[in-house]
Motif scaffolding. Structure first.
Motif, mmCIF file in Angstrom:
data_model
loop_
_atom_site.group_PDB
_atom_site.id
_atom_site.type_symbol
_atom_site.label_atom_id
_atom_site.label_comp_id
_atom_site.label_asym_id
_atom_site.label_seq_id
_atom_site.Cartn_x
_atom_site.Cartn_y
_atom_site.Cartn_z
ATOM 1 N N TRP A 71 57.798 31.135 60.601
ATOM 2 C CA TRP A 71 58.030 32.315 59.773
ATOM 3 C C TRP A 71 57.980 31.879 58.315
ATOM 4 C CZ3 TRP A 71 56.743 36.735 61.109
ATOM 5 C CH2 TRP A 71 57.099 37.864 60.389
ATOM 6 N N ILE A 72 57.870 32.840 57.419
ATOM 7 C CA ILE A 72 57.938 32.534 55.987
ATOM 8 C C ILE A 72 59.216 33.154 55.432
ATOM 9 C CG2 ILE A 72 55.435 32.364 55.702
ATOM 10 C CD1 ILE A 72 55.552 35.173 54.392
ATOM 11 N N ARG A 73 59.868 32.440 54.548
ATOM 12 C CA ARG A 73 61.089 32.984 53.946
ATOM 13 C C ARG A 73 60.784 33.986 52.859
ATOM 14 N NH1 ARG A 73 65.337 28.824 52.065
ATOM 15 N NH2 ARG A 73 63.550 27.585 51.511
ATOM 16 N N PHE A 74 59.841 33.626 51.972
ATOM 17 C CA PHE A 74 59.545 34.468 50.822
ATOM 18 C C PHE A 74 58.063 34.803 50.786
ATOM 19 C CE2 PHE A 74 63.029 31.576 49.571
ATOM 20 C CZ PHE A 74 64.034 32.518 49.434
ATOM 21 N N ALA A 75 57.746 36.042 50.477
ATOM 22 C CA ALA A 75 56.349 36.439 50.318
ATOM 23 C C ALA A 75 55.860 35.929 48.963
ATOM 24 C CB ALA A 75 56.224 37.959 50.388
ATOM 25 N N ARG A 76 54.652 35.339 48.988
ATOM 26 C CA ARG A 76 54.015 34.860 47.756
ATOM 27 C C ARG A 76 52.522 35.101 47.871
ATOM 28 N NH1 ARG A 76 57.391 30.045 48.426
ATOM 29 N NH2 ARG A 76 59.143 30.236 47.030
ATOM 30 N N GLY A 77 51.963 35.876 46.948
ATOM 31 C CA GLY A 77 50.533 36.135 46.977
ATOM 32 C C GLY A 77 50.106 36.759 48.290
ATOM 33 N N ASP A 78 49.108 36.141 48.938
ATOM 34 C CA ASP A 78 48.613 36.639 50.224
ATOM 35 C C ASP A 78 49.513 36.271 51.392
ATOM 36 O OD1 ASP A 78 46.416 37.761 49.007
ATOM 37 O OD2 ASP A 78 45.082 36.080 49.447
ATOM 38 N N SER A 79 50.476 35.412 51.158
ATOM 39 C CA SER A 79 51.386 34.991 52.215
ATOM 40 C C SER A 79 52.555 35.980 52.271
ATOM 41 C CB SER A 79 51.888 33.568 51.927
ATOM 42 O OG SER A 79 52.723 33.144 52.971
ATOM 43 N N THR A 80 52.369 37.026 53.085
ATOM 44 C CA THR A 80 53.371 38.087 53.204
ATOM 45 C C THR A 80 53.970 38.072 54.603
ATOM 46 O OG1 THR A 80 51.780 39.718 54.012
ATOM 47 C CG2 THR A 80 52.054 39.534 51.585
ATOM 48 N N HIS A 81 55.065 38.785 54.763
ATOM 49 C CA HIS A 81 55.686 38.883 56.085
ATOM 50 C C HIS A 81 54.783 39.666 57.035
ATOM 51 C CE1 HIS A 81 59.108 38.044 53.360
ATOM 52 N NE2 HIS A 81 59.327 37.147 54.308
ATOM 53 N N GLU A 82 54.076 40.641 56.519
ATOM 54 C CA GLU A 82 53.133 41.393 57.349
ATOM 55 C C GLU A 82 52.015 40.473 57.849
ATOM 56 O OE1 GLU A 82 50.264 45.251 56.810
ATOM 57 O OE2 GLU A 82 52.260 45.317 55.902
ATOM 58 N N ARG A 83 51.512 39.629 56.960
ATOM 59 C CA ARG A 83 50.465 38.689 57.366
ATOM 60 C C ARG A 83 51.022 37.671 58.367
ATOM 61 N NH1 ARG A 83 45.794 36.250 53.958
ATOM 62 N NH2 ARG A 83 45.292 38.419 54.206
ATOM 63 N N ALA A 84 52.261 37.221 58.166
ATOM 64 C CA ALA A 84 52.867 36.283 59.114
ATOM 65 C C ALA A 84 52.926 36.905 60.512
ATOM 66 C CB ALA A 84 54.260 35.872 58.644
ATOM 67 N N ALA A 85 53.292 38.194 60.587
ATOM 68 C CA ALA A 85 53.335 38.878 61.885
ATOM 69 C C ALA A 85 51.934 38.959 62.493
ATOM 70 C CB ALA A 85 53.939 40.271 61.728
ATOM 71 N N ALA A 86 50.925 39.248 61.678
ATOM 72 C CA ALA A 86 49.551 39.314 62.172
ATOM 73 C C ALA A 86 49.077 37.929 62.637
ATOM 74 C CB ALA A 86 48.621 39.866 61.090
ATOM 75 N N ASN A 87 49.442 36.888 61.892
ATOM 76 C CA ASN A 87 49.092 35.524 62.302
ATOM 77 C C ASN A 87 49.700 35.186 63.657
ATOM 78 O OD1 ASN A 87 47.589 34.976 60.002
ATOM 79 N ND2 ASN A 87 49.283 33.989 58.930
ATOM 80 N N LEU A 88 50.942 35.603 63.850
ATOM 81 C CA LEU A 88 51.579 35.330 65.141
ATOM 82 C C LEU A 88 50.927 36.131 66.254
ATOM 83 C CD1 LEU A 88 55.338 34.960 64.212
ATOM 84 C CD2 LEU A 88 53.776 33.207 65.029
ATOM 85 N N ALA A 89 50.582 37.383 65.987
ATOM 86 C CA ALA A 89 49.915 38.191 67.009
ATOM 87 C C ALA A 89 48.630 37.496 67.452
ATOM 88 C CB ALA A 89 49.615 39.593 66.468
ATOM 89 N N ARG A 90 47.871 36.966 66.503
ATOM 90 C CA ARG A 90 46.633 36.258 66.841
ATOM 91 C C ARG A 90 46.949 34.959 67.594
ATOM 92 N NH1 ARG A 90 42.446 36.428 69.248
ATOM 93 N NH2 ARG A 90 40.795 35.016 68.639
ATOM 94 N N THR A 91 47.996 34.258 67.188
ATOM 95 C CA THR A 91 48.394 33.030 67.878
ATOM 96 C C THR A 91 48.777 33.328 69.321
ATOM 97 O OG1 THR A 91 49.128 32.058 65.803
ATOM 98 C CG2 THR A 91 49.987 31.065 67.821
ATOM 99 N N PHE A 92 49.482 34.440 69.553
ATOM 100 C CA PHE A 92 49.845 34.813 70.920
ATOM 101 C C PHE A 92 48.580 35.098 71.741
ATOM 102 C CE2 PHE A 92 53.932 36.659 68.894
ATOM 103 C CZ PHE A 92 54.493 35.405 68.807
ATOM 104 N N ASP A 93 47.583 35.752 71.127
ATOM 105 C CA ASP A 93 46.311 35.991 71.819
ATOM 106 C C ASP A 93 45.642 34.662 72.196
ATOM 107 O OD1 ASP A 93 46.584 38.741 71.588
ATOM 108 O OD2 ASP A 93 45.289 38.897 69.818
ATOM 109 N N LEU A 94 45.630 33.721 71.248
ATOM 110 C CA LEU A 94 45.023 32.408 71.507
ATOM 111 C C LEU A 94 45.792 31.663 72.602
ATOM 112 C CD1 LEU A 94 44.258 31.301 67.835
ATOM 113 C CD2 LEU A 94 42.636 32.191 69.530
#
Length: 196
Positions: free
Chosen positions: A46-69
């Motif tokens: 997980w990410i603690r703080f959103a910075r630039g393109d690194s957002t909590h929404e993107r972290a959730a999307a990254n995990l969704a893709r990781t679960f698919d993989l």
């Protein structure tokens, strides 16, 4: 007996039983290779703080893709560390993002378990990031703000108890288990931060 791997930007050089692979969501082929032969994926990313393109929404999307993989690679089960009271409509992006990641895991088709800590502490500064950050602010600021009245209960879990719970859920044959991961003590916020 399955291989032990860690995905991240750190290395466990002191433990030759654990191989380290970078966690780079832009290189799916490398993630697929890292997940090959994995039985249980213990996911604390997980990410603690959103910075630039690194957002909590993107972290959730990254995990969704990781679960698919993980499903593509035949991972049997995913155990994910979320947060207590996480809902997708939370006004806090950190919490809402965690809830989105859990929703993605639930719909992934994988066997899964979710642990929901409200805070994690340990015996060292590295194991107690939240408490360490609070102590840093308390040492440097004449004012420390608490939400609401300060009488709200905070029930953190020790990092080793959290690891034991995640391992227990990972080795369980059940799927869909979701547990709050709270320690035995529940001090009020004022009591907790006065002790820090």
């Amino acid at each position: 007996n399955h291989p032990n791997r860690t995905l991240g930007d750190f290395s466990l050089k002191d433990d030759e039983r654990v191989s380290t692979h970078p966690l780079d969501f832009s290189h799916e082929e490398a993630l697929l290779r890292a997940l090959e032969g994995v039985d249980v994926l213990y996911c604390t990313y997980w990410i603690r703080f959103a910075r630039g393109d690194s957002t909590h929404e993107r972290a959730a999307a990254n995990l969704a893709r990781t679960f698919d993989l993980a499903k593509q690679q035949g991972v049997r089960k995913v155990v994910f560390s979320s947060h207590t009271h996480a809902t997708e409509d939370s006004p806090f992006p950190y919490i809402a993002g965690k809830a989105r990641a859990v929703a993605a895991l639930r719909s992934s088709g994988l066997d899964y378990a979710v642990v929901r800590p409200c805070g994690i502490f340990g015996d060292t500064a590295a194991e107690s990031i939240l408490m360490n950050n609070a102590a840093w602010v308390l040492r440097r600021s004449p004012l420390f703000l608490l939400a609401a009245s300060g009488r709200e209960r905070f029930q953190p879990i020790h990092v080793r108890d959290m690891a034991a719970l995640m391992h227990e859920l990972g080795t369980s044959s059940a799927s869909g288990e979701e547990r709050d991961a709270c320690g035995p003590d529940a001090p009020m916020s004022t009591e907790l931060f006065a002790a820090v």
